[in-house]
Enzyme design. Structure first.
Site, short mmCIF file in Angstrom:
data_model
loop_
_atom_site.label_atom_id
_atom_site.label_comp_id
_atom_site.label_asym_id
_atom_site.label_seq_id
_atom_site.Cartn_x
_atom_site.Cartn_y
_atom_site.Cartn_z
N GLU B 34 0.34 7.08 -11.59
CA GLU B 34 1.68 7.29 -12.04
C GLU B 34 2.84 6.38 -11.58
O GLU B 34 2.93 6.57 -10.31
CB GLU B 34 2.06 8.97 -12.02
N ALA B 90 -1.03 14.03 -1.22
CA ALA B 90 -2.60 14.51 -1.04
C ALA B 90 -2.78 15.80 -1.74
O ALA B 90 -3.94 16.13 -2.25
CB ALA B 90 -2.72 14.91 0.26
N ASP B 91 -1.57 16.67 -1.81
CA ASP B 91 -1.77 17.95 -2.55
C ASP B 91 -2.37 17.76 -3.79
O ASP B 91 -2.71 18.91 -4.62
CB ASP B 91 -0.31 18.51 -2.63
N PHE B 92 -2.29 16.72 -4.73
CA PHE B 92 -2.51 16.63 -5.99
C PHE B 92 -4.20 16.20 -6.24
O PHE B 92 -4.68 16.28 -7.15
CB PHE B 92 -1.82 15.13 -6.64
N HIS B 135 3.69 19.74 -0.98
CA HIS B 135 4.04 18.59 -0.74
C HIS B 135 3.73 17.93 0.64
O HIS B 135 4.08 17.00 1.18
CB HIS B 135 5.65 17.99 -0.99
#
Lengths: 348, 333
Positions: B34, B90-92, B135
């Site tokens: 993205e 990295a949370d994603f 985040h």
């Protein structure tokens, strides 16, 4: 009329019959305790799987799901490989590491391996389509998903992504009435799953999944759209799984009247009648194909039974692909002069 | 090896340089994510300018998804491209757990070596965003348990560049955990010549004799600061930067413990079943006779990552806590 020659039309008949025979043999072995784990078959889906995969050309990629034996056979995966895979022998494509119909060959038959989670084959299939688009190839990817799989996030994410990027992807929904044991009436409120295509801005088609030539034709049309850079299509093949979810499933939740009704529309019988009407098939030829198919199944069984079990000593090897070339020599790394990193006030 | 004329490179720029050099070197390297294109400024502007240089076919803006994005990258990798996926945080990664864990990591093994997944997933992890539970997480504990994945966590600009180049050339899926806090806080002159740092090798950041602080990422700098403090007290601490978290450099850990005989493992990730637990177990199994005191861990407590500065300060290990824990390690014998 369809652009298929006599041999191609008869080839589809052979593959549909072979699919059913291999599945019947597999179920029998399962019930005899010769196959471990779960066996998924797809009696009644032969027209959808064989018909769609027959529209592929060399270099096109197939991304099947767990019960798409017909598509695998149409792509050139052999009954020997299938049986060795069910028995988890060393001559199986997965060499006993993976089971079921999780078969991969991207070298000469362009098959992505199915993964044991519904819908998860789709983003991977879209990635294969992305690679084709990036390289400017005129190939397509044919992916299968069940009616249940269309409820997953991966289905929606993938169709939207493929639409947005105009990827050469054809997604066939095998709407066979049940997701495992749950009827479609308990899964979604829309009448046609193909209507979901509108949400992605792509063509959606409903096709009689028991009509091999209809499935072939619509798949070929979608392939032509994809091949010419006009993006993905969604095809819903309406069909019926004439058995339980797995070989262990008694299917006692499936109404006998519905089963009877769909047996009248058995895709292999329908296709045979059609070929007979075209003057391409007669009783003698049906008998000949039956013999050839039985021989292929016996040969596959013998091959698989003679194949050794995988060597336990190989269990942990090939987890990682080896490094193709050592990136740089150790000496260079060690002697590289280093200045201290400037980190004054890093915590301020 | 010649250094650039003192023009120091930030950690973020080092990542950007590695991407550009690898894309120049190998046309099969593509970027997906993205806002990776030039229309928007990607996370930390790391991919800025790359779309203008390499085209929209190789620097591909994707709709917002995690599972389909990473799944598509896996498919493209199987088909011969070398995708580098850009996930902002990295949370994603949790949204892409299926394609990473169920597809990419198993692919080579389960196809008996037929298919390879040369894939890099870049994301920023760790403290620095000051933005609470989604985040700043450290995802390495989620993924270090998964066979078939490599995990890299560079602590310096030099390593960020050299390790990313190695990750891109690797034929396996690699999680590349850039450290959020370090992007613009570090500068380092980098060699003009090309260099690549092999995955799987730790580096000693400071030599010491009495205890080894085993850590990675931004905690390396807290550990170095703690070591400086401890030196004034007559305590000599070695700092070992793991750099690659999977596979772990067991040899480097054993080599260090052979002369320090004591170990403290420090990470930002939470304590229980974290990477420190695995390292401690490995040390117990393989270095037991070298040990003079029990191995100890210092990590974030077992709660989600907090938002408020005061809570964050209480959450993360720092130099003072590391020094205090080292003193306890030394006394524990």
């Amino acid at each position: 009329m369809i652009d298929l020659a006599r041999d191609d039309l008869l080839g589809i008949y052979y593959l549909m019959g072979l699919t059913r025979a291999v599945e019947d043999a597999t179920r029998e072995m399962y019930h005899q305790g010769q196959i471990q784990g779960t066996v998924y078959t797809a009696r009644g889906l032969e027209a959808t799987t064989v018909g769609a995969a027959s529209a592929l050309q060399p270099g096109d990629v197939l991304a099947p799901q767990h019960r798409d034996l017909g598509a695998l056979l149409a792509r050139g995966i052999t009954p020997r490989e299938i049986m060795a895979q069910w028995l988890r022998r060393v001559d199986a494509p997965s060499q006993g590491r993976d089971g079921q119909l999780h078969i991969a060959d991207m070298a000469t038959r362009w098959v992505l391996p199915s993964t044991g989670l519904p819908g998860l084959a789709l983003p991977v299939a879209a990635g294969a389509a992305l690679a084709m688009k990036t390289r400017g190839e005129r190939h397509v990817v044919l992916a299968f998903v069940g009616d249940g799989g269309t409820n997953t996030g991966d289905f929606h994410e993938t169709m939207n992504l493929a639409a947005t990027l105009d990827l050469p992807l054809i997604c066939i929904i095998e709407n066979n009435g049940y997701a495992a044991r749950t009827p479609t009436s308990s899964q979604f409120r829309i009448k046609h799953l193909a209507d979901r295509a509108a949400a992605y801005g792509i063509p959606g088609h409903v096709v009689d999944g028991n009509d091999a030539l209809a499935v072939y034709e619509i798949t070929q049309q979608a392939a032509e759209i994809a091949r010419t850079g006009r993006g993905p299509s969604l095809i819903e093949a309406k069909t019926y799984r004439m058995q339980g979810h797995s070989a262990a499933d008694s299917a006692n939740y499936m109404p006998p009247s519905a089963l009877d009704e769909w047996r009248q529309r058995d895709p292999i019988e329908l296709y045979a009648r059609r070929l007979e009407n075209l003057g391409l098939l007669d009783d003698a030829l049906i008998l000949e194909y039956g013999t050839r198919i039985a021989q292929a199944v016996q040969d596959a069984l013998a091959f698989a039974r003679n194949s050794p079990a995988p060597d336990p000593a190989t269990l942990t090897d090939r987890l990682f692909a080896p490094d193709p070339v050592p990136p740089t020599t150790e000496d260079e790394i060690i002697t590289a002069p280093r200045r201290a990193v400037e980190r004054e006030g890093i915590w301020n | 090896m010649e250094l650039t004329n003192g023009a120091a490179t930030t950690y973020a720029q080092a990542v950007s340089d590695a991407l550009r050099e690898e894309m120049e070197r190998d046309s099969s390297v593509i970027l997906m994510g993205e806002d990776v294109g030039d229309r928007a400024h990607s996370h930390q502007a790391i991919t800025s300018g790359l779309q203008a240089r390499f085209g929209a076919e190789r620097v591909i803006d994707m709709p917002v998804t995690q599972s389909a994005l990473v799944g598509a990258a896996v498919g493209a990798a199987i088909c011969g491209l070398r995708p580098v996926v850009d996930l902002p945080d990295a949370d994603f990664l949790s949204g892409a757990f299926n394609p990473i864990v169920q597809v990419a990591a198993k692919m080579h093994w389960r196809t008996a070596g037929k298919l390879r997944v040369p894939l890099v997933i870049r994301c920023s992890s760790g403290m620095g965003a000051h933005d609470g539970p989604w985040h700043s997480q450290n995802p390495e504990g989620w993924f270090a348990h998964v066979p078939g994945l490599k995990i890299v966590a560079p602590a310096t600009p030099y390593d960020a560049k050299g390790l990313l180049k190695a990750a891109i050339r690797d034929d396996n899926p690699v999680l590349f955990l850039e450290h959020h806090y370090l992007y613009r806080r570090l500068r380092e002159p980098l060699p003009k010549e090309e260099y690549v740092i092999p995955l799987g090798r730790a580096e000693v950041r400071r030599f010491g004799e009495q205890v080894t602080i085993i850590t990675y990422g931004a905690m390396v700098y807290h550990a170095l600061e703690a070591a400086e403090t401890l030196e004034t007290e007559g305590i000599s601490a070695e700092v070992l930067d793991l750099r690659t978290l999977a596979p772990l450099d067991h040899a480097a850990i054993a080599e260090s413990l052979a002369h320090t005989h004591r170990a403290l493992i420090v990470h930002e990730d939470t304590l229980t079943a974290g990477l420190g637990a695995e390292i401690a177990a490995q040390i117990a199994e393989h270095c037991f006779t070298d040990l003079r005191t029990p191995v100890m861990r210092l990590a974030a407590p077992d709660v989600p990552y907090p938002a408020a500065t005061e809570l964050e300060a209480a959450y993360l290990p720092d130099a003072a806590r590391i020094a205090e824990k080292v003193r306890r390690v030394l006394c524990a014998g």
